[in-house]
Write an enzyme that holds these catalytic residues in place. Structure first.
Site, PDB file in Angstrom:
ATOM      1  N   LYS A 161     -51.077  40.419  16.392  1.00  0.00           N
ATOM      2  CA  LYS A 161     -50.306  39.598  15.444  1.00  0.00           C
ATOM      3  C   LYS A 161     -48.989  39.143  16.054  1.00  0.00           C
ATOM      4  O   LYS A 161     -48.356  39.891  16.797  1.00  0.00           O
ATOM      5  CB  LYS A 161     -49.975  40.406  14.181  1.00  0.00           C
ATOM      6  CG  LYS A 161     -51.168  40.811  13.354  1.00  0.00           C
ATOM      7  CD  LYS A 161     -50.699  41.583  12.125  1.00  0.00           C
ATOM      8  CE  LYS A 161     -51.870  41.927  11.228  1.00  0.00           C
ATOM      9  NZ  LYS A 161     -51.434  42.657  10.024  1.00  0.00           N
ATOM     10  N   LEU A 206     -58.525  46.350   9.878  1.00  0.00           N
ATOM     11  CA  LEU A 206     -59.313  46.791   8.715  1.00  0.00           C
ATOM     12  C   LEU A 206     -60.257  45.654   8.318  1.00  0.00           C
ATOM     13  O   LEU A 206     -59.826  44.526   8.119  1.00  0.00           O
ATOM     14  CB  LEU A 206     -58.387  47.171   7.553  1.00  0.00           C
ATOM     15  CG  LEU A 206     -57.456  48.360   7.800  1.00  0.00           C
ATOM     16  CD1 LEU A 206     -56.588  48.623   6.568  1.00  0.00           C
ATOM     17  CD2 LEU A 206     -58.235  49.622   8.186  1.00  0.00           C
ATOM     18  N   HIS A 211     -55.597  43.441  -0.895  1.00  0.00           N
ATOM     19  CA  HIS A 211     -54.174  43.141  -0.694  1.00  0.00           C
ATOM     20  C   HIS A 211     -53.408  43.665  -1.910  1.00  0.00           C
ATOM     21  O   HIS A 211     -53.524  43.118  -2.998  1.00  0.00           O
ATOM     22  CB  HIS A 211     -53.972  41.626  -0.534  1.00  0.00           C
ATOM     23  CG  HIS A 211     -52.541  41.211  -0.388  1.00  0.00           C
ATOM     24  ND1 HIS A 211     -52.152  40.189   0.440  1.00  0.00           N
ATOM     25  CD2 HIS A 211     -51.409  41.695  -0.932  1.00  0.00           C
ATOM     26  CE1 HIS A 211     -50.834  40.069   0.373  1.00  0.00           C
ATOM     27  NE2 HIS A 211     -50.364  40.960  -0.454  1.00  0.00           N
ATOM     28  N   HIS A 238     -55.530  32.094   2.742  1.00  0.00           N
ATOM     29  CA  HIS A 238     -54.176  32.639   2.568  1.00  0.00           C
ATOM     30  C   HIS A 238     -53.437  32.028   1.385  1.00  0.00           C
ATOM     31  O   HIS A 238     -52.215  32.151   1.278  1.00  0.00           O
ATOM     32  CB  HIS A 238     -53.365  32.524   3.866  1.00  0.00           C
ATOM     33  CG  HIS A 238     -54.040  33.236   5.016  1.00  0.00           C
ATOM     34  ND1 HIS A 238     -54.137  34.600   5.087  1.00  0.00           N
ATOM     35  CD2 HIS A 238     -54.689  32.759   6.093  1.00  0.00           C
ATOM     36  CE1 HIS A 238     -54.811  34.943   6.163  1.00  0.00           C
ATOM     37  NE2 HIS A 238     -55.166  33.840   6.801  1.00  0.00           N
ATOM     38  N   ASN A 292     -41.768  40.789   1.927  1.00  0.00           N
ATOM     39  CA  ASN A 292     -41.248  39.485   1.523  1.00  0.00           C
ATOM     40  C   ASN A 292     -39.877  39.704   0.902  1.00  0.00           C
ATOM     41  O   ASN A 292     -39.742  40.476  -0.043  1.00  0.00           O
ATOM     42  CB  ASN A 292     -42.177  38.816   0.519  1.00  0.00           C
ATOM     43  CG  ASN A 292     -43.550  38.576   1.124  1.00  0.00           C
ATOM     44  OD1 ASN A 292     -43.656  38.115   2.248  1.00  0.00           O
ATOM     45  ND2 ASN A 292     -44.590  38.930   0.408  1.00  0.00           N
ATOM     46  N   ARG A 294     -37.991  37.767  -0.855  1.00  0.00           N
ATOM     47  CA  ARG A 294     -37.712  36.718  -1.849  1.00  0.00           C
ATOM     48  C   ARG A 294     -38.348  37.089  -3.192  1.00  0.00           C
ATOM     49  O   ARG A 294     -39.125  38.027  -3.286  1.00  0.00           O
ATOM     50  CB  ARG A 294     -38.323  35.399  -1.360  1.00  0.00           C
ATOM     51  CG  ARG A 294     -39.833  35.538  -1.157  1.00  0.00           C
ATOM     52  CD  ARG A 294     -40.571  34.241  -1.026  1.00  0.00           C
ATOM     53  NE  ARG A 294     -41.995  34.483  -1.135  1.00  0.00           N
ATOM     54  CZ  ARG A 294     -42.790  34.893  -0.161  1.00  0.00           C
ATOM     55  NH1 ARG A 294     -42.298  35.110   1.039  1.00  0.00           N
ATOM     56  NH2 ARG A 294     -44.078  35.099  -0.367  1.00  0.00           N
ATOM     57  N   VAL A 297     -44.086  34.172  -6.222  1.00  0.00           N
ATOM     58  CA  VAL A 297     -44.804  33.362  -7.212  1.00  0.00           C
ATOM     59  C   VAL A 297     -45.358  34.264  -8.319  1.00  0.00           C
ATOM     60  O   VAL A 297     -45.255  33.953  -9.510  1.00  0.00           O
ATOM     61  CB  VAL A 297     -45.960  32.587  -6.532  1.00  0.00           C
ATOM     62  CG1 VAL A 297     -46.789  31.841  -7.576  1.00  0.00           C
ATOM     63  CG2 VAL A 297     -45.437  31.642  -5.469  1.00  0.00           C
ATOM     64  N   ARG A 340     -53.049  31.004 -10.662  1.00  0.00           N
ATOM     65  CA  ARG A 340     -52.216  29.917 -10.130  1.00  0.00           C
ATOM     66  C   ARG A 340     -53.003  28.626 -10.244  1.00  0.00           C
ATOM     67  O   ARG A 340     -54.001  28.444  -9.544  1.00  0.00           O
ATOM     68  CB  ARG A 340     -51.925  30.141  -8.646  1.00  0.00           C
ATOM     69  CG  ARG A 340     -51.045  31.303  -8.358  1.00  0.00           C
ATOM     70  CD  ARG A 340     -50.671  31.259  -6.880  1.00  0.00           C
ATOM     71  NE  ARG A 340     -49.986  32.462  -6.495  1.00  0.00           N
ATOM     72  CZ  ARG A 340     -49.394  32.639  -5.329  1.00  0.00           C
ATOM     73  NH1 ARG A 340     -49.449  31.685  -4.403  1.00  0.00           N
ATOM     74  NH2 ARG A 340     -48.770  33.761  -5.040  1.00  0.00           N
TER      75      ARG A 340
HETATM   76  C1  MV4 Z   1     -54.623  42.453   8.719  1.00  0.00           C
HETATM   77  C2  MV4 Z   1     -55.980  42.430   8.309  1.00  0.00           C
HETATM   78  C3  MV4 Z   1     -56.780  43.490   8.722  1.00  0.00           C
HETATM   79  N1  MV4 Z   1     -56.267  44.469   9.509  1.00  0.00           N
HETATM   80  N2  MV4 Z   1     -54.166  43.463   9.480  1.00  0.00           N
HETATM   81  C4  MV4 Z   1     -53.479  38.097   7.112  1.00  0.00           C
HETATM   82  C5  MV4 Z   1     -52.166  37.484   6.820  1.00  0.00           C
HETATM   83  C6  MV4 Z   1     -51.144  38.500   7.117  1.00  0.00           C
HETATM   84  N3  MV4 Z   1     -50.256  38.580   5.999  1.00  0.00           N
HETATM   85  C7  MV4 Z   1     -51.849  39.775   7.361  1.00  0.00           C
HETATM   86  N4  MV4 Z   1     -53.264  39.482   7.328  1.00  0.00           N
HETATM   87  C8  MV4 Z   1     -54.189  40.435   7.604  1.00  0.00           C
HETATM   88  N5  MV4 Z   1     -53.763  41.490   8.351  1.00  0.00           N
HETATM   89  C9  MV4 Z   1     -54.967  44.441   9.863  1.00  0.00           C
HETATM   90  N6  MV4 Z   1     -54.479  45.417  10.628  1.00  0.00           N
HETATM   91  C10 MV4 Z   1     -56.418  41.374   7.493  1.00  0.00           C
HETATM   92  C11 MV4 Z   1     -55.526  40.368   7.138  1.00  0.00           C
HETATM   93  C12 MV4 Z   1     -56.017  39.313   6.282  1.00  0.00           C
HETATM   94  C13 MV4 Z   1     -55.475  39.123   5.009  1.00  0.00           C
HETATM   95  C14 MV4 Z   1     -54.474  39.923   4.506  1.00  0.00           C
HETATM   96  C15 MV4 Z   1     -53.948  39.709   3.251  1.00  0.00           C
HETATM   97  C16 MV4 Z   1     -54.428  38.666   2.464  1.00  0.00           C
HETATM   98  C17 MV4 Z   1     -55.431  37.863   2.940  1.00  0.00           C
HETATM   99  C18 MV4 Z   1     -55.960  38.068   4.208  1.00  0.00           C
HETATM  100  C19 MV4 Z   1     -56.988  37.246   4.668  1.00  0.00           C
HETATM  101  C20 MV4 Z   1     -57.514  37.435   5.924  1.00  0.00           C
HETATM  102  C21 MV4 Z   1     -57.023  38.473   6.745  1.00  0.00           C
END
Ligand code: MV4
Length: 448
Positions: A161, A206, A211, A238, A292, A294, A297, A340
C-alpha cells in the site's frame, strides 16, 4: 451581549446544509461560499451571508485555499468548517486557516499529517495498542533483496500500500514471493504519479473482510469518547452505498474493547475533534487500516444510535468547550441504517446530473432525510453525485430494515436516475439480511 461567532462553511450540498443547521442550533452565524454552478444550493437560503468564490471547477472554487480565505476575511469569519472531501483533510489548509487567525473546525495540522500518512498512522496505532495486521516495520526499503526478505517473512498473500494512499489507490495484492518486485515497483510508480510520494509498506492481506469503523470525539481537555461502531461493507468501487450502526453480529463487548482502545489512542496522539478509525474485520479480529480526520458522510447512523449531535460537538470542541458527556453516558440504542442516494445510473454507476422534476422524500417515525435537493434543483455535473442521505432508526435491525425498505419505496426522485433500485436490492439480499456482507459482496454479484 457579545457578538456571535461566524462560521464559514467551506463546502456544498447536503453537508453544507447539515453544518448550517448545527450552527443555527448553537446561535452561530454562518457564511456560505459557492461556485458559479452552485448559486441554487439550499443552504444559501439559510445562511447569514454568502459569497461566490469562483467558477464551477472545484480546483478554482472549493479546493482553492486562497479564495476561501479571502471570503473568510471579507465576511469577518471566526471559524472555518471544511465538511468532508475538498480541503477537509488538507493539513496545509488547516495551517493556513490558523495562520489567518481563524479556528479550523478539525484536528491540528500536525495530527492531520501524522494520520494522513498511512505508515506513521499505523506506527502510532501499534504504539497505542490498537490491533493492526502484521507487516513491514515502516516503509519498505529501496533495496529489493531486503524488501523480498521482509515480504517473505510476512507471508502470502500480502498487500503493498502507498503511504500517501487511501480510497484504494496505490495498492497491489501479492500472491507469491516471485511477484514482490513487480508489485512493489508498480505500487511505487502509481503512488509517485498520484501523490508525488513513493513510500510503500506491506502487510498481510485479508481475503474477505468487513469494513467496520469507530466514531470518536475528543476535546482539548484530554477527554476522548467513542460513540459507536459502523459497518460500511456495502460498497462498490470504494463508494459506500449502505451503512449501519451498530455492526450486525459483532459482540458488543468486542466492539467496546476496540472503542476504548481508539479513545485511548486519541489521547496519546493529542487528537482534538471528531474522527473515525477504520478497521477490517475477519474471523472475529479487528485490524486497523486508516484514520479519517474529518466529519464523515455516514455520521448520521451514529447520531441516531448514540443520540449525540456529532456536528454540534465537533464545533463545540473546536471552540475549546469540554465534551458535554462522558463515556458512561453513551449507550447504543436501537439500530440505524443509511442509504447514500447518488444521482447515478444504478447499474453502470455513471453520474446522471440534470434537473430534479419530482421530489417526494420519505417521512414518518424513525425516518431522516439529509438532502439539499428540491423540485427544479439542477444537479451539476462537476462534483460528487451524492444528492441525499436517507437514514432510518428502529428498535432492532429488523425494524430498521423494514423502515428502510418502506422509505426507499416511498421516496420519489424524478428527472434523473438514482442508486435507489440498487439499494432496494441490497435490502432484500440474503447476505445483507444475514449480516455477512464483506467489502467484495456487491462486486461479486452476491446481492442481485
Ligand atoms: C486491505 C484489504 C485487505 N487486506 N488491507 C481498500 C481501500 C483502503 N482503504 C484499504 N483497502 C483494503 N485494505 C489488507 N491488509 C482490503 C481492502 C479493500 C477494501 C477495504 C475497505 C473497503 C472496501 C475495500 C474494497 C477492496 C479492498
Amino acid at each position: 451581549m457579545t457578538k456571535p461567532m461566524r462560521v464559514l462553511i467551506a463546502n456544498r450540498g447536503e453537508i453544507a446544509l447539515r453544518i448550517t443547521r448545527a450552527c443555527g442550533l448553537m446561535g452561530l452565524e454562518t457564511i456560505g461560499v459557492y461556485s458559479e454552478a452552485d448559486a441554487g444550493l439550499a443552504h444559501l437560503a439559510c445562511v447569514d451571508a454568502k459569497v461566490c468564490i469562483g467558477p464551477a471547477s472545484a480546483a478554482q472554487s472549493y479546493l482553492d485555499q486562497e479564495r476561501i480565505l479571502r471570503a473568510a476575511r471579507l465576511c469577518s469569519a471566526d471559524m472555518v468548517h471544511p465538511g468532508y472531501g475538498f480541503l477537509s483533510e488538507n493539513a496545509a489548509f488547516a495551517e493556513a486557516v490558523e495562520q489567518a487567525g481563524l479556528i479550523f473546525i478539525g484536528p491540528s495540522a500536525q495530527v492531520m499529517r501524522l494520520m494522513g500518512d498511512k505508515i506513521s498512522a499505523k506506527q502510532e496505532m501499534v504504539a497505542a495498542g490498537v490491533p493492526c495486521l502484521p507487516g513491514s516495520d515502516g516503509a519498505l526499503p529501496d533495496n529489493m533483496q531486503d524488501t523480498q526478505r521482509i515480504c517473505d517473512a510476512i507471508g502470502y498473500p500480502l498487500i503493498v500500500k502507498a503511504s500517501a494512499g487511501g480510497g484504494g489507490r496505490g495498492m497491489r495484492i501479492v500472491e507469491t514471493s516471485k511477484d514482490v518486485a513487480n508489485a512493489v515497483s508498480n505500487a511505487r510508480q502509481e503512488s509517485l504519479l498520484a501523490f508525488g510520494k513513493q513510500d510503500v509498506y506491506a502487510e498481510r492481506f485479508l481475503k474477505s473482510p468487513r469494513h467496520i469503523e469507530i466514531q470518536i470525539v475528543a476535546d482539548r481537555h484530554g477527554n476522548a469518547v467513542w460513540l459507536g461502531g459502523r459497518d460500511c461493507s456495502v460498497q462498490r468501487r470504494h463508494q459506500k452505498l449502505v451503512e449501519e450502526a451498530p455492526p450486525a453480529g459483532i459482540p458488543a463487548q468486542d466492539l467496546a474493547t476496540l472503542g476504548a482502545q481508539c479513545a485511548k489512542a486519541c489521547q496519546q496522539i493529542g487528537y482534538v475533534g471528531v474522527g473515525t478509525f477504520e478497521f477490517l474485520y475477519e474471523d472475529g479480529q479487528f485490524c486497523f487500516i486508516e484514520m479519517n480526520t474529518r466529519l464523515q458522510v455516514e455520521h448520521p447512523v451514529t447520531e441516531m444510535t448514540s443520540g449525540i449531535d456529532i456536528v454540534r460537538e465537533q464545533i463545540a470542541v473546536a471552540l475549546g468547550h469540554p465534551l458535554s458527556f462522558t463515556q458512561a453516558d453513551i449507550k447504543c440504542a436501537g439500530h440505524a441504517i443509511e442509504c447514500r442516494i447518488n444521482a447515478e445510473n444504478p447499474d453502470t454507476f455513471l453520474p446522471h446530473p440534470g434537473k430534479i422534476t419530482q421530489w417526494w422524500p420519505a417521512g414518518g417515525p424513525g425516518v431522516r432525510m439529509d438532502s439539499h435537493i428540491y423540485e427544479s434543483y439542477v444537479v451539476p455535473p462537476y462534483y460528487d453525485s451524492l444528492i441525499a442521505k436517507l437514514i432510518v432508526h428502529g428498535n432492532t435491525r429488523e425494524d430498521a430494515i423494514e423502515r428502510m425498505r418502506a422509505a426507499l419505496d416511498e421516496t420519489h426522485i424524478g428527472g434523473i436516475s438514482t442508486t435507489i433500485p440498487l439499494q432496494q436490492r441490497v435490502l432484500q439480499a440474503d447476505a445483507f439480511l444475514d449480516g455477512t456482507v464483506t467489502v467484495h459482496s456487491l462486486d461479486q454479484g452476491l446481492m442481485k
